[in-house]
Motif scaffolding. Structure first.
Motif, PDB file in Angstrom:
ATOM      1  N   GLY A 382       0.936  -1.222   0.107  1.00  0.00           N
ATOM      2  CA  GLY A 382      -0.248   0.180   0.130  1.00  0.00           C
ATOM      3  C   GLY A 382       0.735   1.459  -0.187  1.00  0.00           C
ATOM      4  O   GLY A 382       2.037   1.212   0.649  1.00  0.00           O
ATOM      5  N   SER A 383       0.335   2.384  -0.816  1.00  0.00           N
ATOM      6  CA  SER A 383       1.119   3.589  -0.872  1.00  0.00           C
ATOM      7  C   SER A 383       1.431   4.276   0.552  1.00  0.00           C
ATOM      8  O   SER A 383       2.271   5.239   0.357  1.00  0.00           O
ATOM      9  CB  SER A 383       0.447   4.490  -1.751  1.00  0.00           C
ATOM     10  OG  SER A 383      -1.039   4.743  -1.233  1.00  0.00           O
ATOM     11  N   LYS A 384       0.632   3.860   1.528  1.00  0.00           N
ATOM     12  CA  LYS A 384       0.889   4.671   2.902  1.00  0.00           C
ATOM     13  C   LYS A 384       1.721   3.684   3.737  1.00  0.00           C
ATOM     14  O   LYS A 384       2.111   4.267   4.968  1.00  0.00           O
ATOM     15  CB  LYS A 384      -0.432   5.075   3.527  1.00  0.00           C
ATOM     16  CG  LYS A 384      -1.336   5.872   2.635  1.00  0.00           C
ATOM     17  CD  LYS A 384      -2.450   6.423   3.192  1.00  0.00           C
ATOM     18  CE  LYS A 384      -3.262   7.506   2.516  1.00  0.00           C
ATOM     19  NZ  LYS A 384      -4.548   7.883   3.271  1.00  0.00           N
ATOM     20  N   LYS A 385       2.158   2.365   3.320  1.00  0.00           N
ATOM     21  CA  LYS A 385       2.721   1.912   4.344  1.00  0.00           C
ATOM     22  C   LYS A 385       4.242   1.567   3.463  1.00  0.00           C
ATOM     23  O   LYS A 385       4.358   0.179   3.335  1.00  0.00           O
ATOM     24  CB  LYS A 385       2.204   0.516   4.844  1.00  0.00           C
ATOM     25  CG  LYS A 385       0.652   0.938   5.440  1.00  0.00           C
ATOM     26  CD  LYS A 385       0.151  -0.436   5.921  1.00  0.00           C
ATOM     27  CE  LYS A 385      -1.239  -0.044   6.464  1.00  0.00           C
ATOM     28  NZ  LYS A 385      -2.089  -1.369   6.622  1.00  0.00           N
ATOM     29  N   TRP A 433       6.041  10.805   3.505  1.00  0.00           N
ATOM     30  CA  TRP A 433       6.681  10.466   2.090  1.00  0.00           C
ATOM     31  C   TRP A 433       6.148   9.173   1.634  1.00  0.00           C
ATOM     32  O   TRP A 433       5.784   8.379   2.320  1.00  0.00           O
ATOM     33  CB  TRP A 433       8.169  10.440   2.236  1.00  0.00           C
ATOM     34  CG  TRP A 433       8.622   9.734   3.343  1.00  0.00           C
ATOM     35  CD1 TRP A 433       8.928   9.507   4.695  1.00  0.00           C
ATOM     36  CD2 TRP A 433       9.304   8.328   2.934  1.00  0.00           C
ATOM     37  NE1 TRP A 433       9.134   8.587   5.154  1.00  0.00           N
ATOM     38  CE2 TRP A 433       9.776   7.666   4.283  1.00  0.00           C
ATOM     39  CE3 TRP A 433       9.554   7.491   1.870  1.00  0.00           C
ATOM     40  CZ2 TRP A 433      10.230   6.431   4.149  1.00  0.00           C
ATOM     41  CZ3 TRP A 433       9.989   6.425   2.094  1.00  0.00           C
ATOM     42  CH2 TRP A 433      10.449   5.760   3.202  1.00  0.00           C
ATOM     43  N   ARG A 434       6.152   8.969   0.345  1.00  0.00           N
ATOM     44  CA  ARG A 434       5.834   8.058  -0.583  1.00  0.00           C
ATOM     45  C   ARG A 434       6.904   7.564  -1.476  1.00  0.00           C
ATOM     46  O   ARG A 434       7.865   8.260  -1.530  1.00  0.00           O
ATOM     47  CB  ARG A 434       4.303   8.482  -1.453  1.00  0.00           C
ATOM     48  CG  ARG A 434       3.326   9.052  -0.452  1.00  0.00           C
ATOM     49  CD  ARG A 434       2.546   7.872   0.200  1.00  0.00           C
ATOM     50  NE  ARG A 434       1.334   8.387   1.019  1.00  0.00           N
ATOM     51  CZ  ARG A 434       1.471   8.678   2.362  1.00  0.00           C
ATOM     52  NH1 ARG A 434       2.699   8.741   2.891  1.00  0.00           N
ATOM     53  NH2 ARG A 434       0.387   9.406   2.839  1.00  0.00           N
ATOM     54  N   SER A 435       6.536   6.528  -2.313  1.00  0.00           N
ATOM     55  CA  SER A 435       7.342   5.948  -3.216  1.00  0.00           C
ATOM     56  C   SER A 435       7.812   6.850  -4.134  1.00  0.00           C
ATOM     57  O   SER A 435       8.750   7.117  -4.682  1.00  0.00           O
ATOM     58  CB  SER A 435       6.831   4.778  -3.816  1.00  0.00           C
ATOM     59  OG  SER A 435       5.526   4.865  -4.444  1.00  0.00           O
ATOM     60  N   SER A 436       6.545   7.770  -4.579  1.00  0.00           N
ATOM     61  CA  SER A 436       7.058   8.908  -5.628  1.00  0.00           C
ATOM     62  C   SER A 436       7.847   9.933  -5.174  1.00  0.00           C
ATOM     63  O   SER A 436       8.497  10.685  -5.853  1.00  0.00           O
ATOM     64  CB  SER A 436       5.674   9.553  -5.993  1.00  0.00           C
ATOM     65  OG  SER A 436       4.760   9.916  -4.686  1.00  0.00           O
ATOM     66  N   THR A 437       8.020  10.053  -3.866  1.00  0.00           N
ATOM     67  CA  THR A 437       8.632  11.060  -3.168  1.00  0.00           C
ATOM     68  C   THR A 437      10.290  10.885  -3.344  1.00  0.00           C
ATOM     69  O   THR A 437      11.086  11.637  -3.615  1.00  0.00           O
ATOM     70  CB  THR A 437       8.522  11.372  -1.646  1.00  0.00           C
ATOM     71  OG1 THR A 437       7.037  11.506  -1.350  1.00  0.00           O
ATOM     72  CG2 THR A 437       9.149  12.556  -0.999  1.00  0.00           C
TER      73      THR A 437
END
Length: 662
Positions: A382-385, A433-437
């Motif tokens: 998941g994008s938030k974990k 922060w996310r993977s895109s960050t």
């Protein structure tokens, strides 16, 4: 009465026994044992240290890289000095009366009764004119020493240099070193000091009342022979080492070449370099001072101390990790429209690649493909974990040797910088922060940095289909092959060997008809990857490769700072090195070779030291504070003028979270 006579005989017997024992002892001391005679004559005996020659260092083919040249020191024992014509003595040595007084005071402070160096490093010619008259100056005597000499004036940073011991060296040695002794300061000279230094001997010489040497004592019965240091056979190949230094002349950067099947380092080029003979002899201090002031820092050992963003050379690692985790397959495709959006950040490609699988993405260096793969890994739960998945990704990358020292047999190796989840928690705050960050990491940018040695080692891992040997510099000590267990062990990176073939297909395509096609070597299948890594100013030119594809014999990494695209400079330099090593010649057009060799790509100093660059370096140094090496106050690296206590050069990228390179 009888009792009285008995006691008298007993007492007389005791006295007679004592007298006989004393006579026997006196006979032993004077006739049999020389110990006391030596003690009694110590005022006319002079123990002279016999200094050993340091062990020579050879290349892998037996060619001499460094050997020894004899010179002479003038020693002084202050207690034995008698009045003499001081001005005449000063004239013979070429010193002033003030210098004489200062040196004699220093010798007295060290020890009035022990010899110490008064004048050092006299040439054979100077000593010859002094030798005949030295007996006129009681308390002074000569000793032979050895300095290093470099026949080919090459491999300076690899070999390192020697210097006089410091007070700290003496204190830590436990009596092994004394003032005036020499010790390895850097490079192989320091790493293998214990075997190179040899063992000091002592020669006892008879000296008459006028201080004139009368010859050896007791025909040398009590002398001990100096034992020279062991010969080292290095893994370096002098042919390509010299070629690499020639090709990197007028450029800042590094070349590291390794034999994948052993981990032996074949070339270790740091540019700009220097003639190692400059750090030998009486002008050593002046020459070193000039090098310290050189803004491009030739004393920096760039192969293991300079940090660079790896750029596109890093791209395959995330793909290999995704293959191992079952997130993608070699046949999985991505339709590249020329730009990929990581969140609201555009990741541009140099062209529209269309539908590409792993091999095609490597061949075309598709930024979108590798960024998407990276995000799939990080967003797996998941994008938030992302903390846990990022840490897993980071640990898998670390198995390739990034973010830690590889263990090369040379001091002061750098770790590079491989960010952790905590790095981004501190920058962006936990959970925001996310993977895109951090998507710039997918293509070897952002906060990621590596040494050239680490980049070459990754190519060894790919060439070996999943493992590497610890890179090392020395093959043999004396006649014995180095069998250090850590140099013989295979370090597996946790990727199944079958996953490397599609990656290698793409790397072969890069050279056969891709971005490095101009560097293709006739008759040799080379697999490589160009890189154009963003830094402040002009991009770094990067190329990594191995050859031949089947049974690889050489893996190589080339970084040319601020030189632009990897295909223009780093790739041809690497290809000439590979061709020379595998065929012992270069058959391609000489005009192109001269174009590369004669190019002056030295970065503009105004750009090199711009305010923004210095600010980025300060930030990167704070992030990697724990990785700073031992202090060297006198040495200023190119990229750390503001961090004088660091011996690592950070050649850091621009803010790559918004700007992406090929």
């Amino acid at each position: 009465m009888n009792s009285f006579f008995v006691r008298r005989y007993v007492i007389a017997g005791i006295f007679i026994t004592i007298i006989l024992l004393l006579v026997a002892k006196l006979f032993y001391i004077q006739i049999i044992d020389d110990h006391y005679r030596l003690y009694a004559t110590k005022n006319v005996l002079r123990p002279i240290k016999q200094y050993p020659a340091r062990g020579p260092i050879l290349d892998r083919n037996g060619k001499i890289l460094v050997q020894n040249e004899a010179f002479y020191d003038i020693m002084v024992t202050p207690k034995e000095v008698k009045p003499f014509d001081t001005l005449e003595f000063c004239k013979l040595l070429g010193i002033t009366k003030d210098e004489f007084d200062d040196r004699l005071k220093k010798a007295i402070k060290y020890s009035p009764s022990l010899p110490s160096i008064f004048e050092k490093q006299l040439s054979a010619e100077t000593f010859a004119s002094l030798q005949e008259r030295l007996s006129e100056f009681q308390g002074f005597f000569p000793t032979t020493r050895y300095l290093r000499t470099y026949p080919d004036s090459t491999a300076a940073q690899f070999l390192g240099y020697i210097g006089e011991v410091t007070d700290r060296d003496i204190k830590r040695s436990g009596g092994r070193y004394q003032p005036g002794d020499y010790i390895g300061v850097s490079g192989v000279e320091k790493a293998y000091e214990d075997v190179l230094r040899g063992q000091v001997g002592v020669k006892y010489t008879v000296v008459n009342s006028h201080g004139k040497m009368m010859g050896s004592y007791e025909n040398g019965m009590y002398d001990t022979v100096a034992r020279p240091g062991a010969r080292l056979k290095s893994s370096l190949d002098l042919r390509i080492q010299k070629l690499g230094e020639e090709l990197m002349n007028g450029k800042v950067g590094s070349i590291v070449a390794i034999e994948p099947s052993t981990g032996e380092i074949l070339a270790f080029v740091s540019s700009p370099t220097y003639d190692p003979n400059l750090l030998v002899g009486r002008e050593r201090g002046n020459n070193a001072a000039k090098m310290y002031k050189d803004p491009y820092d030739p004393l920096l050992i760039r192969p293991i101390q300079a940090y660079y963003p790896p750029g596109s050379s890093f791209k395959p690692l995330s793909a290999l990790i995704a293959l191992q985790q079952g997130i993608i397959t070699p046949q999985w495709t991505y339709d590249c429209p020329g730009v990929y959006w990581a969140g609201n950040h555009p990741v541009k490609c140099l062209e529209v690649h269309g539908i590409v699988n792993l091999s095609g993405a490597v061949a075309g260096s598709c930024n979108g493909y590798f960024t998407l793969v990276f995000q799939k890994i990080i967003d797996l739960n998941g994008s938030k974990k992302v903390d846990t998945t990022f840490s897993t990704w980071r640990n898998n990358v670390a198995r390739f040797g990034l973010g830690s020292r590889l263990g090369i047999d040379m001091p002061n190796e750098g770790k590079g910088f491989l960010p952790t989840a905590k790095t981004y928690d501190k920058i962006y705050h936990y959970g925001t922060w996310r993977s895109s960050t951090v998507a710039s990491l997918a293509i070897g940018q952002g906060e990621l940095s590596a040494t050239p040695l680490q980049l070459a080692n990754i190519e060894c891992t790919i060439a070996n289909h999943g493992y590497y040997f610890t890179p090392h510099l020395i093959k043999a000590i004396g006649d014995k092959e180095v069998t250090t267990p850590e140099f013989k062990a295979k370090h597996y990176v946790g990727i199944d060997s079958n996953y490397f073939e599609p990656l290698i297909d793409g790397m072969q395509a890069v050279v056969d008809h891709g971005t490095a096609a101009a560097s293709k070597i006739p008759g040799i299948v080379m697999c490589g990857k160009t890189g154009t890594a963003q830094v402040h100013g002009e991009d770094n030119s990067v190329f990594v490769a191995f050859a031949p594809r089947d049974h690889p014999r050489i893996a190589i990494a080339v970084v040319v700072e601020n030189a632009g695209q990897g295909a223009h400079w780093a790739a041809p330099i690497a290809s000439y090195m590979v061709e020379k090593y595998l065929t012992d010649t270069i058959r391609r057009p000489i005009d192109e070779f001269n174009r590369v060799k004669n190019a002056n790509l030295m970065p503009d100093l105004a750009t090199y030291y711009s305010a923004s660059r210095r600010a980025m370096m300060r930030d990167s140094i704070r992030k990697a504070k724990a990785d700073s090496l031992r202090k060297k106050p006198a040495m200023k690296s190119v990229s750390t003028k503001k961090a004088k206590n660091n011996n690592i050069a950070y050649v850091m990228p621009q803010n790559s979270r918004r700007k992406y390179a090929e």
